[in-house]
Design a protein around this motif. Structure first.
Motif, PDB file in Angstrom:
ATOM      1  N   LEU A 142       0.843  -1.195   0.000  1.00  0.00           N
ATOM      2  CA  LEU A 142       0.000   0.000   0.000  1.00  0.00           C
ATOM      3  C   LEU A 142       0.876   1.242   0.000  1.00  0.00           C
ATOM      4  O   LEU A 142       2.049   1.196   0.328  1.00  0.00           O
ATOM      5  N   TYR A 144       0.317   5.701   0.881  1.00  0.00           N
ATOM      6  CA  TYR A 144      -0.580   6.819   1.150  1.00  0.00           C
ATOM      7  C   TYR A 144       0.218   8.105   1.142  1.00  0.00           C
ATOM      8  O   TYR A 144       1.408   8.123   1.450  1.00  0.00           O
ATOM      9  N   THR A 145      -0.454   9.166   0.739  1.00  0.00           N
ATOM     10  CA  THR A 145       0.172  10.485   0.671  1.00  0.00           C
ATOM     11  C   THR A 145      -0.761  11.505   1.304  1.00  0.00           C
ATOM     12  O   THR A 145      -1.985  11.361   1.260  1.00  0.00           O
ATOM     13  N   ALA A 217      -8.140   1.498   5.333  1.00  0.00           N
ATOM     14  CA  ALA A 217      -7.453   2.507   4.522  1.00  0.00           C
ATOM     15  C   ALA A 217      -7.711   3.903   5.071  1.00  0.00           C
ATOM     16  O   ALA A 217      -6.799   4.737   5.175  1.00  0.00           O
ATOM     17  N   ARG A 220      -5.687   5.595   7.974  1.00  0.00           N
ATOM     18  CA  ARG A 220      -4.338   6.115   7.743  1.00  0.00           C
ATOM     19  C   ARG A 220      -4.320   7.597   7.385  1.00  0.00           C
ATOM     20  O   ARG A 220      -3.263   8.223   7.419  1.00  0.00           O
ATOM     21  N   ILE A 221      -5.475   8.164   7.021  1.00  0.00           N
ATOM     22  CA  ILE A 221      -5.466   9.542   6.521  1.00  0.00           C
ATOM     23  C   ILE A 221      -6.500  10.455   7.154  1.00  0.00           C
ATOM     24  O   ILE A 221      -6.372  11.679   7.089  1.00  0.00           O
ATOM     25  N   GLY A 229      -5.438  14.071   0.537  1.00  0.00           N
ATOM     26  CA  GLY A 229      -4.798  12.812   0.871  1.00  0.00           C
ATOM     27  C   GLY A 229      -5.322  11.672   0.020  1.00  0.00           C
ATOM     28  O   GLY A 229      -6.391  11.756  -0.586  1.00  0.00           O
ATOM     29  N   ARG A 230      -4.562  10.622  -0.028  1.00  0.00           N
ATOM     30  CA  ARG A 230      -5.001   9.412  -0.717  1.00  0.00           C
ATOM     31  C   ARG A 230      -4.297   8.207  -0.133  1.00  0.00           C
ATOM     32  O   ARG A 230      -3.192   8.307   0.411  1.00  0.00           O
ATOM     33  N   VAL A 231      -4.960   7.075  -0.229  1.00  0.00           N
ATOM     34  CA  VAL A 231      -4.376   5.807   0.171  1.00  0.00           C
ATOM     35  C   VAL A 231      -4.843   4.756  -0.817  1.00  0.00           C
ATOM     36  O   VAL A 231      -5.998   4.773  -1.253  1.00  0.00           O
ATOM     37  N   THR A 233      -4.486   0.482  -1.909  1.00  0.00           N
ATOM     38  CA  THR A 233      -4.074  -0.890  -1.675  1.00  0.00           C
ATOM     39  C   THR A 233      -4.489  -1.706  -2.896  1.00  0.00           C
ATOM     40  O   THR A 233      -5.206  -1.207  -3.764  1.00  0.00           O
ATOM     41  N   ASN A 237      -9.190   1.788  -2.581  1.00  0.00           N
ATOM     42  CA  ASN A 237      -8.462   3.048  -2.555  1.00  0.00           C
ATOM     43  C   ASN A 237      -9.397   4.181  -2.149  1.00  0.00           C
ATOM     44  O   ASN A 237     -10.621   4.097  -2.323  1.00  0.00           O
ATOM     45  N   ARG A 239      -9.430   8.656  -2.029  1.00  0.00           N
ATOM     46  CA  ARG A 239      -8.784   9.930  -2.320  1.00  0.00           C
ATOM     47  C   ARG A 239      -9.712  11.058  -1.902  1.00  0.00           C
ATOM     48  O   ARG A 239     -10.923  10.970  -2.091  1.00  0.00           O
TER      49      ARG A 239
END
Length: 260
Positions: A142, A144-145, A217, A220-221, A229-231, A233, A237, A239
């Motif tokens: 995975l 994430y940003t 998911a 994490r954000i 943000g986005r994550v 897997t 997903n 966003r």
């Protein structure tokens, strides 16, 4: 005369450089990708390599599929390749097939001999493996940003985002079917930016697995207080942005403002 020749050569070089830069910038690139070495490697002229090329060439060949999810297997026994291509739920069929076809070219260049690989564009995902990957909820690998910029009111922003993601997760997992598990929507509250978000699972997941993947998911954000943000897997997903980045969503959900 020498000056004229030199000038022409200089102009040609500049034009050539401009063309190269323009072509390079026009080529799509992955948001992220992983070459999974744990599943082993293959030789360029091996049966597995041939099967992989065949699978990726044929993955989007079924033009009757207009819902953005492709899954295909090719080969036998240890040389069998399994592939999945999925586009964001708002992406039109022609654009979807183009995105996945661009992905197969780039991903095999980035991962030239790994039996398993995965890559995400903004609008599509492509993965393939020598093991069965259909119907499995997988959250690894995975990435994430998060945007570096904080929301104006972090606590309120976090609450609105949490409500929005919870609502969209419920819609995508419960209302989705074997063709598409996707939801998009926006939410706002006084004194904060409007939040736009999409959530999506591969539609081969069960309702429970889709929900579980998206909840994990989101964790994490959703408490970062960042405006973007986005994550992603292999199975789902998320966003979100402070601007609208998707076309007509298949479904919308407005999260209630938090109690203050």
């Amino acid at each position: 005369m020498a000056v004229v020749v030199s000038s022409r050569l200089h102009s040609y070089a500049c034009c050539l450089l401009f063309i190269i830069i323009s072509q390079a910038s026009a080529q799509p690139s992955f948001v992220n990708h992983f070459c999974v070495s744990d599943e082993g490697r293959f030789a360029a002229n091996s049966t597995y390599g041939t099967n992989l090329k065949t699978l990726l060439s044929n993955l989007t060949s079924n033009t009757q599929i207009d819902y953005g999810f492709y899954n295909l297997s090719y080969g036998e026994n240890s040389d069998r390749v399994n592939g999945i291509g999925m586009c964001r739920g708002d992406v039109k069929p022609d654009e979807c097939r183009s995105c996945i076809n661009n992905s197969r070219v780039l991903l095999t260049q980035l991962c030239p001999n790994q039996k398993e690989a995965i890559g995400w564009y903004d609008k599509c995902m492509l993965r393939y493996s020598n093991r069965s990957i259909f119907g499995l909820m997988e959250t690894s690998p995975l990435f994430y940003t998060l945007e570096l910029v904080n929301a104006t009111d972090v606590d309120q922003f976090n609450q609105v985002l949490e409500n929005l993601l919870r609502n969209l997760t419920g819609i995508a997992s419960a209302s989705g079917d074997s063709h598409r598990k996707y939801a998009a929507g926006n939410a706002s509250a006084p004194n904060i930016e409007t939040i736009y978000s999409v959530v999506q699972c591969t539609p081969d997941l069960s309702q429970q697995d889709c929900n579980r993947c998206l909840v994990e998911a989101a964790s994490r954000i959703e408490n970062s207080g960042k405006i973007s943000g986005r994550v992603a897997t292999p199975s789902c997903n998320i966003r979100y942005e402070n601007y609208s980045f998707y076309d007509q969503p298949s479904t919308t959900a407005d999260a209630p403002a938090p109690s203050l």
